[in-house]
Motif scaffolding. Structure first.
Motif, mmCIF file in Angstrom:
data_model
loop_
_atom_site.group_PDB
_atom_site.id
_atom_site.type_symbol
_atom_site.label_atom_id
_atom_site.label_comp_id
_atom_site.label_asym_id
_atom_site.label_seq_id
_atom_site.Cartn_x
_atom_site.Cartn_y
_atom_site.Cartn_z
ATOM 1 N N LYS A 29 0.923 -1.270 -0.066
ATOM 2 C CA LYS A 29 -0.016 0.099 -0.014
ATOM 3 C C LYS A 29 0.782 1.107 -0.035
ATOM 4 C CE LYS A 29 -3.869 -2.472 2.476
ATOM 5 N NZ LYS A 29 -4.572 -2.457 3.721
ATOM 6 N N PHE A 77 -15.535 2.760 7.208
ATOM 7 C CA PHE A 77 -14.018 3.051 7.062
ATOM 8 C C PHE A 77 -13.915 3.196 5.571
ATOM 9 C CE2 PHE A 77 -14.135 -1.444 7.995
ATOM 10 C CZ PHE A 77 -13.324 -2.163 6.916
ATOM 11 N N ARG A 105 -1.076 -14.682 3.966
ATOM 12 C CA ARG A 105 -1.847 -14.018 4.895
ATOM 13 C C ARG A 105 -1.117 -14.180 6.199
ATOM 14 N NH1 ARG A 105 -6.312 -10.752 3.897
ATOM 15 N NH2 ARG A 105 -7.158 -11.600 5.664
ATOM 16 N N THR A 111 -5.233 -8.274 10.507
ATOM 17 C CA THR A 111 -5.584 -6.887 9.855
ATOM 18 C C THR A 111 -5.121 -5.765 10.741
ATOM 19 O OG1 THR A 111 -7.297 -7.973 8.506
ATOM 20 C CG2 THR A 111 -7.430 -5.741 8.839
ATOM 21 N N ARG A 122 2.880 -7.048 9.207
ATOM 22 C CA ARG A 122 2.238 -5.906 9.620
ATOM 23 C C ARG A 122 2.552 -5.667 11.292
ATOM 24 N NH1 ARG A 122 -3.262 -7.621 7.016
ATOM 25 N NH2 ARG A 122 -3.759 -6.203 5.563
ATOM 26 N N ILE A 129 -4.749 0.334 12.069
ATOM 27 C CA ILE A 129 -5.356 -0.656 10.943
ATOM 28 C C ILE A 129 -5.536 0.259 9.777
ATOM 29 C CG2 ILE A 129 -7.555 0.061 11.798
ATOM 30 C CD1 ILE A 129 -8.343 -2.893 11.361
ATOM 31 N N ASN A 132 -1.848 -0.075 7.557
ATOM 32 C CA ASN A 132 -1.222 -1.488 7.780
ATOM 33 C C ASN A 132 -0.496 -2.033 6.577
ATOM 34 O OD1 ASN A 132 -3.573 -2.205 5.980
ATOM 35 N ND2 ASN A 132 -4.403 -3.559 7.370
HETATM 36 P P1 ADP Z 1 -7.329 -7.376 5.260
HETATM 37 O O1 ADP Z 1 -6.575 -6.464 4.378
HETATM 38 O O2 ADP Z 1 -6.567 -7.938 6.258
HETATM 39 O O3 ADP Z 1 -7.996 -8.518 4.244
HETATM 40 P P2 ADP Z 1 -10.082 -6.406 5.246
HETATM 41 O O4 ADP Z 1 -10.597 -7.036 3.950
HETATM 42 O O5 ADP Z 1 -11.051 -6.756 6.625
HETATM 43 O O6 ADP Z 1 -8.614 -6.685 5.964
HETATM 44 O O7 ADP Z 1 -9.899 -4.722 5.044
HETATM 45 C C1 ADP Z 1 -9.120 -4.181 4.353
HETATM 46 C C2 ADP Z 1 -8.495 -3.179 4.732
HETATM 47 O O8 ADP Z 1 -9.581 -1.833 5.201
HETATM 48 C C3 ADP Z 1 -7.457 -3.331 5.864
HETATM 49 O O9 ADP Z 1 -6.398 -3.986 5.574
HETATM 50 C C4 ADP Z 1 -7.557 -2.245 6.546
HETATM 51 O O10 ADP Z 1 -6.453 -1.386 5.779
HETATM 52 C C5 ADP Z 1 -8.734 -1.630 6.299
HETATM 53 N N1 ADP Z 1 -9.817 -1.378 7.389
HETATM 54 C C6 ADP Z 1 -10.230 -2.644 7.948
HETATM 55 N N2 ADP Z 1 -10.961 -2.596 8.915
HETATM 56 C C7 ADP Z 1 -10.847 -1.309 9.170
HETATM 57 C C8 ADP Z 1 -11.284 -0.432 10.208
HETATM 58 N N3 ADP Z 1 -11.980 -0.838 11.411
HETATM 59 N N4 ADP Z 1 -10.837 0.940 10.368
HETATM 60 C C9 ADP Z 1 -9.939 1.337 9.445
HETATM 61 N N5 ADP Z 1 -9.390 0.601 8.191
HETATM 62 C C10 ADP Z 1 -9.834 -0.568 8.321
#
Ligand code: ADP
Length: 168
Positions: A29, A77, A105, A111, A122, A129, A132
């Motif tokens: 990112k 978000f 993963r 996450t 991470r 979050i 990340n």
């Molecule tokens: P991952 O990236 O681990 O697969 P998700 O698909 O749930 O997780 O979420 C995508 C992305 O959205 C996360 O990596 C994070 O950057 C952002 N995100 C997730 N949950 C939140 C939150 N509660 N507040 C802010 N950003 C979030």
């Protein structure tokens, strides 16, 4: 030597071994790019033994980021997430290997960096979050969709001569 091609049949068997393996979509990112973590992150996947099959640095447009995160469009978000992803260039990659989706993963970590174990990307490099550092497909099915979205030109299909030193 452990490995060299002598017969066409053997070569085809090796080709099949390569092509049967999973692929996953990994994105560094904008914060990961800005913070100079690209080499470190690529290195972790390389050293594990996964093969890099596609890589590009791109600025994504808002509509593209919204498409990538379409499943999260109802989340509070979502807008902040899209702003974050379009805030600078990202590194888009395809990695290949046995169980690369789930293992990828694990390499990335939970996450929320507050919950990701030390030793994960991470866990080692992130705090919040919403910053990340990295994305990785969460299933073989979403990997397929994400690779089709990000690499319409198709990932490269080169093969590593390290294969027999990594797989038994
Ligand atoms: P991952 O990236 O681990 O697969 P998700 O698909 O749930 O997780 O979420 C995508 C992305 O959205 C996360 O990596 C994070 O950057 C952002 N995100 C997730 N949950 C939140 C939150 N509660 N507040 C802010 N950003 C979030």
């Amino acid at each position: 030597p452990l490995f060299f091609f002598s017969h066409k049949a053997e070569r085809e068997q090796e080709d099949n071994k390569h092509s049967e393996m999973e692929q996953t979509f990994i994105m560094i990112k904008p914060d990961g790019v800005q913070r100079g973590l690209v080499g470190e992150i690529i290195s972790r996947f390389e050293k594990k033994g996964f093969y890099l099959k596609g890589l590009k640095l791109i600025n994504v447009e808002r509509s593209f980021a919204e498409k990538h995160y379409a499943d999260l469009s109802a989340k509070p978000f979502f807008n902040g997430l899209v702003e974050y992803i379009i805030s600078g260039p990202v590194i888009a990659m395809v990695w290949q290997g046995k169980n690369v989706v789930i293992t990828g993963r694990k390499i990335i970590g939970a996450t929320n960096p507050a919950e990701s174990a030390p030793g994960t990307i991470r866990g080692d490099f992130a705090i919040d979050i919403g910053r990340n550092v990295i994305h990785g497909s969460d299933s073989v099915e979403s990997a397929r969709k994400e690779i089709a979205l990000w690499f319409p030109e198709c990932p490269f299909n080169w093969q590593s001569c390290l294969h027999p030193w990594i797989y038994e």
